[in-house]
Design a protein around this motif. Sequence first.
Motif, PDB file in Angstrom:
ATOM      1  N   LYS A   1    -114.565  -7.474  11.563  1.00  0.00           N
ATOM      2  CA  LYS A   1    -115.511  -8.248  12.267  1.00  0.00           C
ATOM      3  C   LYS A   1    -117.025  -7.361  12.512  1.00  0.00           C
ATOM      4  CE  LYS A   1    -115.411  -8.283  16.628  1.00  0.00           C
ATOM      5  NZ  LYS A   1    -114.981  -8.375  18.192  1.00  0.00           N
ATOM      6  N   SER A   2    -117.723  -8.126  13.086  1.00  0.00           N
ATOM      7  CA  SER A   2    -118.998  -7.234  13.519  1.00  0.00           C
ATOM      8  C   SER A   2    -118.568  -6.383  14.550  1.00  0.00           C
ATOM      9  CB  SER A   2    -120.093  -8.288  13.828  1.00  0.00           C
ATOM     10  OG  SER A   2    -120.726  -8.950  12.693  1.00  0.00           O
ATOM     11  N   GLN A   3    -118.784  -5.101  14.486  1.00  0.00           N
ATOM     12  CA  GLN A   3    -118.205  -4.084  15.698  1.00  0.00           C
ATOM     13  C   GLN A   3    -119.125  -2.655  15.497  1.00  0.00           C
ATOM     14  OE1 GLN A   3    -113.995  -3.894  15.225  1.00  0.00           O
ATOM     15  NE2 GLN A   3    -114.320  -4.314  13.077  1.00  0.00           N
TER      16      GLN A   3
ATOM     17  N   SER B   1    -118.902  -4.310   9.585  1.00  0.00           N
ATOM     18  CA  SER B   1    -119.591  -5.923   9.695  1.00  0.00           C
ATOM     19  C   SER B   1    -118.426  -6.702   9.281  1.00  0.00           C
ATOM     20  CB  SER B   1    -120.590  -6.006   8.617  1.00  0.00           C
ATOM     21  OG  SER B   1    -120.194  -5.914   7.180  1.00  0.00           O
ATOM     22  N   ASN B   2    -118.731  -8.340   9.518  1.00  0.00           N
ATOM     23  CA  ASN B   2    -117.720  -9.307   9.348  1.00  0.00           C
ATOM     24  C   ASN B   2    -117.778  -9.582   7.745  1.00  0.00           C
ATOM     25  OD1 ASN B   2    -120.441 -10.444   9.019  1.00  0.00           O
ATOM     26  ND2 ASN B   2    -120.060 -11.896  10.666  1.00  0.00           N
TER      27      ASN B   2
ATOM     28  N   THR C   1    -119.650  -0.549  21.420  1.00  0.00           N
ATOM     29  CA  THR C   1    -120.566  -1.848  21.367  1.00  0.00           C
ATOM     30  C   THR C   1    -121.831  -1.928  21.139  1.00  0.00           C
ATOM     31  OG1 THR C   1    -120.478  -4.142  22.767  1.00  0.00           O
ATOM     32  CG2 THR C   1    -120.813  -1.953  23.931  1.00  0.00           C
TER      33      THR C   1
ATOM     34  N   PRO D   1    -118.206 -10.022  22.362  1.00  0.00           N
ATOM     35  CA  PRO D   1    -117.333 -10.306  21.377  1.00  0.00           C
ATOM     36  C   PRO D   1    -118.058 -10.039  20.008  1.00  0.00           C
ATOM     37  CG  PRO D   1    -116.899 -11.654  22.959  1.00  0.00           C
ATOM     38  CD  PRO D   1    -118.156 -11.225  23.484  1.00  0.00           C
ATOM     39  N   SER D   2    -119.251 -10.398  19.950  1.00  0.00           N
ATOM     40  CA  SER D   2    -119.757 -10.343  18.576  1.00  0.00           C
ATOM     41  C   SER D   2    -120.356  -8.820  18.016  1.00  0.00           C
ATOM     42  CB  SER D   2    -121.321 -11.308  18.612  1.00  0.00           C
ATOM     43  OG  SER D   2    -122.139 -10.878  19.636  1.00  0.00           O
ATOM     44  N   SER D   3    -120.134  -7.990  19.030  1.00  0.00           N
ATOM     45  CA  SER D   3    -120.654  -6.578  18.476  1.00  0.00           C
ATOM     46  C   SER D   3    -119.696  -5.505  19.116  1.00  0.00           C
ATOM     47  CB  SER D   3    -121.931  -6.238  19.292  1.00  0.00           C
ATOM     48  OG  SER D   3    -121.870  -6.245  20.506  1.00  0.00           O
TER      49      SER D   3
END
Length: 433
Positions: free
Chosen positions: A306-308, A330-331, A399, A404-406
């Motif tokens: 995931k994007s992290q 990345s995702n 983060t 959640p997207s990062s």
Amino acid sequence: MNKLRLVSLIFLGLIFSCTNSTEEINDFNETNDAIITISDFEITINENPNANQYLGTVYASTNQGNIVFSIAEQSPIGAFEINSNSGDISVLDDTLFNFDTHPIITGVIKVENADLFETANVTINLKDINEINASDFSVTLQEMPSINQSLGLIEATTGEGSLTFSIIEQSPNNILEINPSTGELKVLYVPNFVGNPIISATARVENNETFKEINITVSLNIPCNPNTVPELNAFYPMNANAMDESGFNNNGTVSGAILTTNRFSESNSAYYFDGVDDNIQIEDNDQLYLDNEFTISAWVYPEEIKSQQILRKGSHVNGTSSAPFGLSLSNTNDVIFSITAGGTLVQARKQGYNINEWFLVTGVLIDQTMYLYVNDELVAMETIEGDIYNDELPLVIGTRLSLPSSTFKGKIDDVRIFNAALCPEDITELFNN
């Protein structure tokens, strides 16, 4: 009187008979003495033969007993040798078979049978061939090359005729190609440069029956200053807390993340992030203002693709005020090292990372070049232009915006920021320890 004459005749007959028998025996012995028959040896060959190469046989025979071959003399000394039983001649010192120094090699062969011997002359005529002069090829690249990029020409000459070039081996395979007519060396496949800072190959330069092999070395410049000892501007070993153990005491504030086991299965020695909103923040300070040379590194254990964010200075995405530096995943399954310089966000990316296992991510900047390592392997390079943008925002681990997207899902440990570029051997030490 008649009896005396008869006895005399008989005696004379016996004497005559014995005389004839002795002469016949002597004649037989003379016709059966040992003899040796031998022929001179002459051959014409190309110069520069191989060591131990067979040249031919000195033919000799005898009517009784055995013969033994030996070299009585030769010029130059030590050029050839002969088999004592068969008479086979072969090259002993191939360096002496050079037309320019010894166009004709001569010798005398001695063939023996007990006390009897004969000799034969040896003449080896060398044929002048078109020698090839070619030098090893070496080049150092300052950045990752592109497909079909020319690396230069193989320098080679010959007395007459034309040359043909080919690559007979290379490591890794299928990364370089050479023009068979001109000797121009080009990049065939760029990804194989990643993780292989030194490319080696062997090329063959040919002119009819003559050839010469040369070594090719293509190096990627991975600069660092071995005389400089990089110092830690920040170090978060996550040993029961988020304290900075660099000596500058820029301690982190934990929000949501919980202590967990590290890669050695030691309790309370890493932090777990839930992938939703967990983070560790370090307030802006002088040690986080990085210039044109630094290293950032962290051990990670992602549980999802995931994007992290792993670590990041600031939270902006693009433009002049985007984050100065960071490491992330990345995702699309990329490992990313990011820098904002001259108002542009530049990313060195490596496609592919595994979940549910530990690996080391390291970003190095020096001389306007970014180097991304996964574990101890160089996996990507990019160049930047202009100065690094430094903001006044916190350094955030795990983060970018606590969304959640990062936000990272998994474990993070041993976050380090150095004030200089680590050398490859330093990164190997980080990985092994």
